[in-house]
Motif scaffolding. Sequence first.
Motif, PDB file in Angstrom:
ATOM      1  N   UNK A 130      15.390 -31.136 -14.454  1.00  0.00           N
ATOM      2  CA  UNK A 130      15.689 -31.470 -12.898  1.00  0.00           C
ATOM      3  C   UNK A 130      16.727 -30.408 -12.520  1.00  0.00           C
ATOM      4  N   UNK A 131      17.877 -30.537 -13.193  1.00  0.00           N
ATOM      5  CA  UNK A 131      19.061 -29.929 -12.289  1.00  0.00           C
ATOM      6  C   UNK A 131      19.112 -28.427 -13.081  1.00  0.00           C
ATOM      7  N   UNK A 151      13.060 -36.382  -7.211  1.00  0.00           N
ATOM      8  CA  UNK A 151      13.505 -37.065  -8.032  1.00  0.00           C
ATOM      9  C   UNK A 151      14.588 -38.033  -7.293  1.00  0.00           C
ATOM     10  N   UNK A 152      15.496 -37.507  -6.783  1.00  0.00           N
ATOM     11  CA  UNK A 152      16.724 -38.199  -6.194  1.00  0.00           C
ATOM     12  C   UNK A 152      16.121 -39.298  -5.124  1.00  0.00           C
ATOM     13  N   UNK A 153      15.102 -39.047  -4.273  1.00  0.00           N
ATOM     14  CA  UNK A 153      14.346 -39.874  -3.222  1.00  0.00           C
ATOM     15  C   UNK A 153      13.755 -40.945  -4.242  1.00  0.00           C
ATOM     16  N   UNK A 154      12.964 -40.491  -5.091  1.00  0.00           N
ATOM     17  CA  UNK A 154      12.394 -41.805  -6.108  1.00  0.00           C
ATOM     18  C   UNK A 154      13.322 -42.400  -6.763  1.00  0.00           C
ATOM     19  N   UNK A 175      10.952 -41.457  -1.022  1.00  0.00           N
ATOM     20  CA  UNK A 175      10.581 -41.576  -2.396  1.00  0.00           C
ATOM     21  C   UNK A 175       9.416 -42.356  -2.909  1.00  0.00           C
ATOM     22  N   UNK A 176       9.173 -43.375  -1.681  1.00  0.00           N
ATOM     23  CA  UNK A 176       7.762 -43.930  -2.094  1.00  0.00           C
ATOM     24  C   UNK A 176       6.670 -43.272  -1.960  1.00  0.00           C
TER      25      UNK A 176
ATOM     26  N   UNK B 175       7.791 -37.370  -9.054  1.00  0.00           N
ATOM     27  CA  UNK B 175       7.405 -38.926  -9.377  1.00  0.00           C
ATOM     28  C   UNK B 175       7.594 -39.370 -10.766  1.00  0.00           C
ATOM     29  N   UNK B 176       7.140 -38.597 -11.659  1.00  0.00           N
ATOM     30  CA  UNK B 176       7.015 -38.742 -13.300  1.00  0.00           C
ATOM     31  C   UNK B 176       8.602 -38.787 -13.651  1.00  0.00           C
ATOM     32  N   UNK B 177       9.246 -37.929 -13.109  1.00  0.00           N
ATOM     33  CA  UNK B 177      10.714 -38.020 -13.817  1.00  0.00           C
ATOM     34  C   UNK B 177      11.452 -39.255 -13.288  1.00  0.00           C
TER      35      UNK B 177
END
Lengths: 214, 206
Positions: A130-131, A151-154, A175-176, B175-177
């Motif tokens: 990711x990063x 990813x951060x929001x999730x 995120x949702x 989402x998966x991550x």
Amino acid sequence: MSFDPGVWLAAFLTLCIFSFLYKDNPFYKFAEHLSVGISAGYGLVIYIRVTFIPIFIDPLSRGQWHMVPGTLGIFLLIFPALIGILLFSRFSRKWAYIARYPIAVIWGIGTGAAIPLALQNFIVRQLQATIVPITFSSWQDLGSLFIAVGVACGLIYFFFSKEHKGVFGGMATAGIWILMIGFGSTFGFTVMARVSLLIGRVIFLMKDWLGIIG
Amino acid sequence: MKRQLPIAITFVCAFILTLQYFIPHRSFEIMYEVSNIWLQIIGIFALSMGILSIILVHYDKIKFKKENWGFSVVLLASLFGMTTVGLIDTESGPVFVWLYNNILAPISATLFALLAFFIASAAYRAFRARTVIATILLLASIIVMMGRVPIGSIISFGVFPKLADILINYPNVAAKRAIFMGVGMGAAATALKVMLGIERSYMGSD
């Protein structure tokens, strides 16, 4: 139409399973019980032939184990079998507690191996992916930025120790949304996989069994 | 002895196995491999116990002529038949493979194909676009489904496949991550609870 008894048997069992679409019935139950018996037997045979004989019986019959040479190796091979036999104490009301020892070994080895692997595979590697450096030199970088923010929001959505309000709440909402798109995509894939299997079974009935389609 | 010893065994095994990951020495690698083989050897007894349990449950149903006991006869006959054939024949022998191809494979494939119908009815109930997030879920799944079939590409002049690719490659990956990281933390925390004896449900009740 096929004259192969195997195809007829497979077609009969396929129809037995499909009959469940009407309602639960003896044909479905027959196929279901047959499936459980055959798969349990299949699993046992494969485990014995592919795992148990090569890793346990063969070294014992040779009298040496390549992992640990000498008598210690044979002891280390027999020891887990003795632990495994303790599992059968579960069938005795009085001695059932002894089955906890092999279960403790299984859980101990399993959890000990799981802790570093879970951290490595599910957290460190995901973070590494990711990063990544973002230079905005291509559309790919924009995608990488979107994934990092997503990813951060999730993760923020999953974080319940702080109330979802203000900027934090906005990120949780994003995120949702991201998670829902992910679930929707996965659902779409699953549906297509199941429909593909259904098409496969219909083609089997129409082509291999009845020979209606070419 | 009944509860403390299993907890101690779990702790020692888990601690050593966790520790070995951080010690890059050959002896610890061997220990890891040996412990994996131990699991597989114990596994055959666990599997045998499970099968013995199935046999006992269904033998009981047959013995006392309980409801649907005839199906238990089918189950036990197929279990013994497949095991006997597999042990006399080999796992790649013609009879064993014939039984697999003409009984197990079609039943398994049809059972999964059957889910296409149930997944459709579940989707109808779940996807009624009552809220924004339910609508997003609905749209994402429709786009992915339409993007994966030729008719979707034809009716949208190639837009659905491209949109599906974007959804799968970016929001879906994000989402998966996020989920994987949550799963990783949850798995590590649960494993730690088991190791420290906080989680004891695997021991059952006294």
